[in-house]
Design a protein around this motif. Structure first.
Motif, PDB file in Angstrom:
ATOM      1  N   ALA A  94       0.822  -1.205   0.000  1.00  0.00           N
ATOM      2  CA  ALA A  94       0.000   0.000   0.000  1.00  0.00           C
ATOM      3  C   ALA A  94       0.859   1.258   0.000  1.00  0.00           C
ATOM      4  O   ALA A  94       0.420   2.312  -0.436  1.00  0.00           O
ATOM      5  CB  ALA A  94      -0.946   0.011   1.199  1.00  0.00           C
ATOM      6  N   GLY A  95       2.091   1.153   0.493  1.00  0.00           N
ATOM      7  CA  GLY A  95       2.960   2.319   0.515  1.00  0.00           C
ATOM      8  C   GLY A  95       2.523   3.321   1.559  1.00  0.00           C
ATOM      9  O   GLY A  95       1.883   2.973   2.542  1.00  0.00           O
ATOM     10  N   GLY A  96       2.843   4.577   1.323  1.00  0.00           N
ATOM     11  CA  GLY A  96       2.510   5.607   2.297  1.00  0.00           C
ATOM     12  C   GLY A  96       3.218   5.326   3.610  1.00  0.00           C
ATOM     13  O   GLY A  96       4.369   4.895   3.632  1.00  0.00           O
ATOM     14  N   GLU A  97       2.545   5.524   4.700  1.00  0.00           N
ATOM     15  CA  GLU A  97       3.121   5.315   6.029  1.00  0.00           C
ATOM     16  C   GLU A  97       2.993   3.852   6.413  1.00  0.00           C
ATOM     17  O   GLU A  97       2.271   3.490   7.330  1.00  0.00           O
ATOM     18  CB  GLU A  97       2.432   6.226   7.046  1.00  0.00           C
ATOM     19  CG  GLU A  97       2.964   6.118   8.446  1.00  0.00           C
ATOM     20  CD  GLU A  97       4.474   6.117   8.544  1.00  0.00           C
ATOM     21  OE1 GLU A  97       5.030   5.086   8.927  1.00  0.00           O
ATOM     22  OE2 GLU A  97       5.099   7.139   8.226  1.00  0.00           O
ATOM     23  N   ASN A  98       3.677   2.990   5.685  1.00  0.00           N
ATOM     24  CA  ASN A  98       3.533   1.556   5.936  1.00  0.00           C
ATOM     25  C   ASN A  98       4.402   1.056   7.088  1.00  0.00           C
ATOM     26  O   ASN A  98       4.180  -0.039   7.582  1.00  0.00           O
ATOM     27  CB  ASN A  98       3.768   0.738   4.673  1.00  0.00           C
ATOM     28  CG  ASN A  98       5.143   0.921   4.082  1.00  0.00           C
ATOM     29  OD1 ASN A  98       5.994   1.596   4.648  1.00  0.00           O
ATOM     30  ND2 ASN A  98       5.356   0.334   2.928  1.00  0.00           N
ATOM     31  N   VAL A  99       5.353   1.839   7.556  1.00  0.00           N
ATOM     32  CA  VAL A  99       6.210   1.379   8.642  1.00  0.00           C
ATOM     33  C   VAL A  99       5.464   1.396   9.971  1.00  0.00           C
ATOM     34  O   VAL A  99       5.338   0.369  10.628  1.00  0.00           O
ATOM     35  CB  VAL A  99       7.514   2.215   8.721  1.00  0.00           C
ATOM     36  CG1 VAL A  99       8.348   1.796   9.912  1.00  0.00           C
ATOM     37  CG2 VAL A  99       8.306   2.054   7.434  1.00  0.00           C
ATOM     38  N   HIS A 100       4.955   2.558  10.369  1.00  0.00           N
ATOM     39  CA  HIS A 100       4.202   2.626  11.622  1.00  0.00           C
ATOM     40  C   HIS A 100       2.954   1.759  11.556  1.00  0.00           C
ATOM     41  O   HIS A 100       2.632   1.033  12.488  1.00  0.00           O
ATOM     42  CB  HIS A 100       3.784   4.069  11.943  1.00  0.00           C
ATOM     43  CG  HIS A 100       4.914   4.919  12.399  1.00  0.00           C
ATOM     44  ND1 HIS A 100       5.413   5.928  11.623  1.00  0.00           N
ATOM     45  CD2 HIS A 100       5.639   4.903  13.538  1.00  0.00           C
ATOM     46  CE1 HIS A 100       6.400   6.510  12.274  1.00  0.00           C
ATOM     47  NE2 HIS A 100       6.565   5.903  13.435  1.00  0.00           N
ATOM     48  N   ARG A 101       2.244   1.851  10.434  1.00  0.00           N
ATOM     49  CA  ARG A 101       1.021   1.062  10.274  1.00  0.00           C
ATOM     50  C   ARG A 101       1.352  -0.419  10.330  1.00  0.00           C
ATOM     51  O   ARG A 101       0.641  -1.199  10.957  1.00  0.00           O
ATOM     52  CB  ARG A 101       0.346   1.434   8.950  1.00  0.00           C
ATOM     53  CG  ARG A 101      -1.026   0.842   8.767  1.00  0.00           C
ATOM     54  CD  ARG A 101      -1.664   1.269   7.448  1.00  0.00           C
ATOM     55  NE  ARG A 101      -0.804   0.940   6.324  1.00  0.00           N
ATOM     56  CZ  ARG A 101      -0.485   1.796   5.349  1.00  0.00           C
ATOM     57  NH1 ARG A 101      -0.931   3.034   5.354  1.00  0.00           N
ATOM     58  NH2 ARG A 101       0.293   1.420   4.366  1.00  0.00           N
ATOM     59  N   GLY A 102       2.449  -0.836   9.703  1.00  0.00           N
ATOM     60  CA  GLY A 102       2.849  -2.235   9.708  1.00  0.00           C
ATOM     61  C   GLY A 102       3.233  -2.734  11.085  1.00  0.00           C
ATOM     62  O   GLY A 102       2.952  -3.878  11.445  1.00  0.00           O
ATOM     63  N   LEU A 103       3.862  -1.862  11.870  1.00  0.00           N
ATOM     64  CA  LEU A 103       4.233  -2.234  13.230  1.00  0.00           C
ATOM     65  C   LEU A 103       2.975  -2.543  14.047  1.00  0.00           C
ATOM     66  O   LEU A 103       2.893  -3.578  14.706  1.00  0.00           O
ATOM     67  CB  LEU A 103       5.025  -1.101  13.881  1.00  0.00           C
ATOM     68  CG  LEU A 103       5.460  -1.375  15.300  1.00  0.00           C
ATOM     69  CD1 LEU A 103       6.932  -1.047  15.449  1.00  0.00           C
ATOM     70  CD2 LEU A 103       4.642  -0.570  16.270  1.00  0.00           C
ATOM     71  N   VAL A 104       2.004  -1.647  13.985  1.00  0.00           N
ATOM     72  CA  VAL A 104       0.773  -1.840  14.751  1.00  0.00           C
ATOM     73  C   VAL A 104      -0.041  -2.997  14.170  1.00  0.00           C
ATOM     74  O   VAL A 104      -0.552  -3.850  14.907  1.00  0.00           O
ATOM     75  CB  VAL A 104      -0.059  -0.539  14.791  1.00  0.00           C
ATOM     76  CG1 VAL A 104      -1.383  -0.756  15.503  1.00  0.00           C
ATOM     77  CG2 VAL A 104       0.736   0.572  15.452  1.00  0.00           C
ATOM     78  N   LEU A 105      -0.136  -3.065  12.844  1.00  0.00           N
ATOM     79  CA  LEU A 105      -0.884  -4.147  12.197  1.00  0.00           C
ATOM     80  C   LEU A 105      -0.258  -5.500  12.523  1.00  0.00           C
ATOM     81  O   LEU A 105      -0.965  -6.456  12.853  1.00  0.00           O
ATOM     82  CB  LEU A 105      -0.931  -3.928  10.687  1.00  0.00           C
ATOM     83  CG  LEU A 105      -1.740  -4.927   9.876  1.00  0.00           C
ATOM     84  CD1 LEU A 105      -3.217  -4.857  10.246  1.00  0.00           C
ATOM     85  CD2 LEU A 105      -1.555  -4.653   8.382  1.00  0.00           C
ATOM     86  N   GLY A 106       1.059  -5.594  12.468  1.00  0.00           N
ATOM     87  CA  GLY A 106       1.750  -6.838  12.802  1.00  0.00           C
ATOM     88  C   GLY A 106       1.508  -7.255  14.240  1.00  0.00           C
ATOM     89  O   GLY A 106       1.310  -8.437  14.536  1.00  0.00           O
ATOM     90  N   ALA A 107       1.506  -6.270  15.146  1.00  0.00           N
ATOM     91  CA  ALA A 107       1.228  -6.582  16.551  1.00  0.00           C
ATOM     92  C   ALA A 107      -0.201  -7.073  16.731  1.00  0.00           C
ATOM     93  O   ALA A 107      -0.448  -8.062  17.435  1.00  0.00           O
ATOM     94  CB  ALA A 107       1.485  -5.359  17.423  1.00  0.00           C
ATOM     95  N   LEU A 108      -1.153  -6.412  16.089  1.00  0.00           N
ATOM     96  CA  LEU A 108      -2.560  -6.825  16.210  1.00  0.00           C
ATOM     97  C   LEU A 108      -2.801  -8.208  15.623  1.00  0.00           C
ATOM     98  O   LEU A 108      -3.388  -9.080  16.255  1.00  0.00           O
ATOM     99  CB  LEU A 108      -3.484  -5.821  15.502  1.00  0.00           C
ATOM    100  CG  LEU A 108      -3.682  -4.482  16.157  1.00  0.00           C
ATOM    101  CD1 LEU A 108      -4.473  -3.558  15.239  1.00  0.00           C
ATOM    102  CD2 LEU A 108      -4.391  -4.641  17.490  1.00  0.00           C
TER     103      LEU A 108
END
Length: 146
Positions: free
Chosen positions: A90-104
């Protein structure tokens, strides 16, 4: 070019290297989907569009502005690998989003639901696994982790 998120076949999907299938972990994903939808309703007053035929959202910069896209990915994808691959693509702010998404998603599916090849691809994965095991053993036995 973006790579499409394609889930592994259920027969070949393995968890932590044992012979168990990750199908049980994927079966728990609907709870995360509904939790993401409930959070979206509480925060925005409406459900998130999670149609698998629609493209994933691209939102830049800050995690606050990406909360809706985080919930959308959590609501849309039913496997750990699909969710994280879609986030990366998806790109964009995928680092912070990925960190939280991965944790969830990781909390939802448990360690056995995270594909072994993703864990084995981490630098020092054996040391990380040993540290996690020691932490769990200390907490289960009531000991200290220091």
């Amino acid at each position: 070019p973006r790579r499409a998120a394609t889930p592994p076949s259920r027969s070949s999907a393995r968890c932590c290297g044992c012979s168990a299938s990750s199908a049980a972990a994927e079966a728990r994903m609907p709870r995360l989907t509904e939790a993401a939808q409930a959070a979206a309703v509480r925060r925005t007053g409406r459900r998130i569009e999670a149609d698998p035929r629609r493209p994933d959202p691209v939102v830049a910069c800050y995690i606050d502005d990406n909360f809706a896209s985080l919930l959308g990915l959590a609501a849309k994808y039913t496997s750990f690998s699909e969710a994280l691959l879609a986030n990366a693509n998806a790109g964009g702010e995928n680092v912070h989003r990925g960190l939280v998404l991965g944790a969830l998603v990781g909390a939802q599916v448990g360690a056995s639901g995270i594909p072994a090849e993703l864990k084995a691809g981490l630098y020092h994965h054996d040391a990380i696994a040993a540290e996690i095991d020691a932490f769990i053993a200390a907490r289960v036995s009531g000991g200290s982790c220091t």
